[in-house]
Design a protein around this motif. Structure first.
Motif, mmCIF file in Angstrom:
data_model
loop_
_atom_site.group_PDB
_atom_site.id
_atom_site.type_symbol
_atom_site.label_atom_id
_atom_site.label_comp_id
_atom_site.label_asym_id
_atom_site.label_seq_id
_atom_site.Cartn_x
_atom_site.Cartn_y
_atom_site.Cartn_z
ATOM 1 N N ILE A 50 0.838 -1.211 0.000
ATOM 2 C CA ILE A 50 0.000 0.000 0.000
ATOM 3 C C ILE A 50 0.866 1.251 0.000
ATOM 4 N N ALA A 51 1.903 1.253 0.840
ATOM 5 C CA ALA A 51 2.803 2.428 0.890
ATOM 6 C C ALA A 51 3.483 2.676 -0.445
ATOM 7 N N TRP A 52 3.991 1.569 -1.043
ATOM 8 C CA TRP A 52 4.628 1.723 -2.353
ATOM 9 C C TRP A 52 3.635 2.214 -3.407
ATOM 10 N N GLY A 53 2.402 1.771 -3.335
ATOM 11 C CA GLY A 53 1.391 2.234 -4.296
ATOM 12 C C GLY A 53 1.140 3.725 -4.189
ATOM 13 N N LEU A 54 1.057 4.188 -2.920
ATOM 14 C CA LEU A 54 0.844 5.626 -2.726
ATOM 15 C C LEU A 54 2.030 6.458 -3.230
ATOM 16 N N LEU A 55 3.232 5.971 -2.948
ATOM 17 C CA LEU A 55 4.420 6.690 -3.434
ATOM 18 C C LEU A 55 4.490 6.722 -4.953
ATOM 19 N N MET A 56 4.158 5.627 -5.589
ATOM 20 C CA MET A 56 4.187 5.569 -7.057
ATOM 21 C C MET A 56 3.136 6.512 -7.660
ATOM 22 N N ALA A 57 1.945 6.549 -7.031
ATOM 23 C CA ALA A 57 0.896 7.442 -7.524
ATOM 24 C C ALA A 57 1.310 8.908 -7.392
ATOM 25 N N ALA A 58 1.916 9.234 -6.234
ATOM 26 C CA ALA A 58 2.371 10.620 -6.037
ATOM 27 C C ALA A 58 3.472 10.983 -7.032
ATOM 28 N N GLY A 59 4.398 10.040 -7.239
ATOM 29 C CA GLY A 59 5.475 10.301 -8.205
ATOM 30 C C GLY A 59 4.937 10.486 -9.607
ATOM 31 N N LEU A 60 3.947 9.636 -9.972
ATOM 32 C CA LEU A 60 3.354 9.769 -11.302
ATOM 33 C C LEU A 60 2.644 11.115 -11.459
ATOM 34 N N GLY A 61 1.918 11.528 -10.368
ATOM 35 C CA GLY A 61 1.247 12.841 -10.432
ATOM 36 C C GLY A 61 2.225 13.980 -10.561
ATOM 37 N N LEU A 62 3.333 13.883 -9.832
ATOM 38 C CA LEU A 62 4.365 14.909 -9.912
ATOM 39 C C LEU A 62 4.981 14.961 -11.309
ATOM 40 N N ALA A 63 5.217 13.791 -11.859
ATOM 41 C CA ALA A 63 5.790 13.740 -13.212
ATOM 42 C C ALA A 63 4.836 14.372 -14.233
ATOM 43 N N ILE A 64 3.545 14.046 -14.090
ATOM 44 C CA ILE A 64 2.560 14.627 -15.013
ATOM 45 C C ILE A 64 2.513 16.143 -14.864
ATOM 46 N N ASN A 65 2.542 16.615 -13.590
ATOM 47 C CA ASN A 65 2.510 18.067 -13.337
ATOM 48 C C ASN A 65 3.749 18.759 -13.900
#
Length: 614
Positions: A50-65
């Motif tokens: 779960i923690a890794w999933g949240l980190l990956m989602a945040a990283g993906l959002g940051l990359a998109i931004n």
């Protein structure tokens, strides 16, 4: 004794079981009792996923931004940042000064200060401060005290204090005063050349004179520069382009001579006061090239205080108003007749005092008759009857074409603003009505500006060429070097030099023997022509008792060059004529012109020569 093996195993079993029971008892003392319905507890691996999933989602959002900011909107955001960091600045550039042909200053931008008073910050009594400021501001000390007592702060004490007075003010080191610098147009000659120079309004836009017509020459060109701005909004001078505030030292030089302008104004005002006239004007032109050496209009105004002036004064009436020239147009009609060969210089005509044209009776001024007179005498006595007879020898259509060649019905090409076109009847109306050529022969039935009349008489003075009347000489630097000369139309040849010289010599007899005797100057041959014309009414016909008097002079006769016209509108009195009102003005102006232009005395006074053919 040897122990039994089975007993040992039993003892070991009991010991182990006892140990388990004890441990369970200890665990029971520490842990809570297990509930009846137990909840599932996530294990460590699930939590890590779960923690890794949240980190990956945040990283993906940051990359998109970041992709949106850097790639998709990168150019727009960069430009927005530059706009926030840079400022476009168009530095204030003073207008170019205006000078006369003798380099005398006529208009200049100078720094002035708006002075604000804040009495609540005074560290001295109001009375003491008022006493110190009264001589500098040219105000009464008691009035200053009242001003200081009117408000505690924000009092506009002086809207535009000259720099030299502001320096005196500042040296007093008084608390409670605020100085805001700005630039204002200043006219050191006040009303002397207001009719030519004009004025600049609060928006620094020319509204009259050459300030209006020559605004492109008076405004210095300056490019908008981009300066860096610090985070607090302050400009960063280190990033200013080198030399961006440099400006030229060019000045707009006029053809006007202030000395002659002053003499003309003085002579005009004197005659206007003497005869209680409505208005007047004087124009002096160098017929060689059309340079206007003086152009005076009265009443006038002070351009430093234009807001107090009558708005009608902003248009120079010698350029912007039409009038019927009357007898001052007669020499031009003589030139037309001579050029067409319908008369000779020694022709004579009978003047019985009146003549019938169609259903009209035309008379001379004061109903005078002159009998048998030659052409020079027609001009001397200003005979209307003689002029009608001369023009009757011309075909109406030929006469009309010559009037158009002279420029009637057209606008004079000049660098002065608000010039209006002269008026002439349509060719059909002119040709079909015999009265039109007859009245035109003595200067009525059409209208022009005084400036256009000077231009036409200039053709008599320069050998037959129509030149362009102008006041702008060009742009000159502080060393006297010319950098710009206006392009003007080439002069048009209208009359032959022989014709114009004969007409000028006929006009000389007007001064030596006729109605223009008052314009005589000892030692100089002067040609001239008087004019006393009725004033046309806006409703048709002529105004009862209203007249405009004029005199046009040409100097010197042996080498004609200078044309001087004086007009006085609606002079009062029984003795108000061109000869009594306007001719003395022309004489005074010529007396000032002679030393300024260093015109030598005439060696001889020649008689009018006989015509030897055209």
């Amino acid at each position: 004794m040897r122990k039994s093996p089975s007993r040992s195993k039993f003892q070991n079993f009991r010991t182990a079981n006892f140990t388990r029971q004890r441990k369970g008892t200890q665990r029971g003392l520490i842990e809570k009792p297990t509930p009846t319905s137990q909840e599932p507890i996530p294990n460590t691996r699930t939590r890590l996923l779960i923690a890794w999933g949240l980190l990956m989602a945040a990283g993906l959002g940051l990359a998109i931004n970041l992709y949106q900011l850097q790639i998709v909107n990168g150019a727009k955001l960069t430009e927005k940042a530059r706009k926030q960091q840079m400022v476009n600045l168009r530095p204030f550039m003073p207008r170019r000064p205006v000078i006369d042909r003798g380099n005398n200053l006529l208009a200049i931008d100078r720094p002035v200060y708006t002075v604000f008073a804040h009495p609540k910050l005074f560290d001295k009594p109001n009375e003491e401060i008022a006493q110190l400021l009264a001589p500098i501001l040219n105000k009464d000390a008691a009035d200053l005290v009242k001003i200081f007592e009117s408000k505690k702060s924000g009092i506009t004490l002086v809207p535009a204090l000259p720099e030299e007075l502001a320096d005196r003010f500042m040296r007093l080191n008084l608390n409670g005063f605020e100085f805001v610098q700005k630039y204002a147009r200043f006219y050191p000659q006040e009303d002397l050349a207001a009719d030519i120079v004009g004025y600049v309004n609060l928006d620094r836009r020319g509204q009259a004179g050459v300030e209006y017509s020559q605004e492109k020459l008076l405004e210095r060109s300056v490019q908008t520069v981009r300066l860096s701005r610090a985070g607090n909004g302050a400009l960063m001078p280190d990033h200013a382009p080198e030399g961006f505030l440099h400006f030229d030292d060019l000045q707009l030089q006029l053809t006007i001579d202030s000395r002659l302008q002053r003499a003309a104004r003085s002579a005009l005002k004197q005659q206007m006061e003497k005869f209680g006239a409505k208005r007047g004007g004087v124009i002096v032109m160098d017929a060689a090239d059309g340079s206007l050496l003086a152009l005076v209009s009265q009443p006038s105004y002070d351009p430093n205080q234009y807001s107090k002036a009558d708005i009608s004064l902003f248009k120079n009436w010698t350029v912007a108003d039409l009038y019927e020239p009357g007898s001052t147009f007669k020499p031009l009609n003589v030139a037309i007749a001579l050029e067409n060969g319908v008369i000779r210089s020694d022709d004579t005509f009978n003047d019985p005092g009146s003549i019938q044209v169609a259903d009209r009776i035309i008379k001379n001024a004061q109903n005078k008759s002159y009998g048998r007179i030659n052409i020079a005498q027609i001009l001397q006595h200003s005979s209307n009857i003689g002029m009608v007879q001369i023009i009757q020898r011309l075909q109406p259509n030929i006469y009309y074409n010559w009037l158009e060649r002279l420029g009637l019905g057209q606008t004079v090409d000049t660098d002065l603003p608000f010039e209006v076109g002269s008026r002439l009847k349509s060719q059909e109306e002119f040709i079909s009505s015999p009265i039109e050529p007859a009245t035109t022969s003595f200067g009525q039935g059409f209208s022009l500006t005084p400036l256009q009349l000077v231009q036409m008489h200039g053709a008599l003075a320069n050998g037959g060429k129509l030149v362009t009347p102008h006041v702008v000489k060009g742009l000159v630097d502080s060393k006297g070097q010319m950098h710009y000369l206006p392009n003007r139309p080439m002069p048009r040849q209208i009359f032959s030099p022989a014709t114009t010289q004969r007409v000028v010599e006929m006009m000389e007899t007007v001064v030596s023997e006729g109605t223009g005797k008052v314009a005589q100057i000892p030692g100089y041959r002067i040609a001239g022509k008087t004019g006393t014309a009725q004033k046309a009414s806006a409703s048709g016909g002529y105004q009862v008792g209203a007249r405009i008097t004029s005199f046009v002079g040409i100097l010197p006769v042996e080498a004609p060059r200078y044309v001087v016209l004086a007009l006085v509108d609606e002079p009062k009195g029984e003795n108000a004529y061109g000869s009594t009102v306007a001719a003395p003005i022309v004489k005074a102006v010529m007396e000032a012109l002679i030393p300024i232009e260093q015109i030598p005395p005439s060696s001889t006074v020649n008689p009018v020569p006989a015509d030897t053919g055209n």
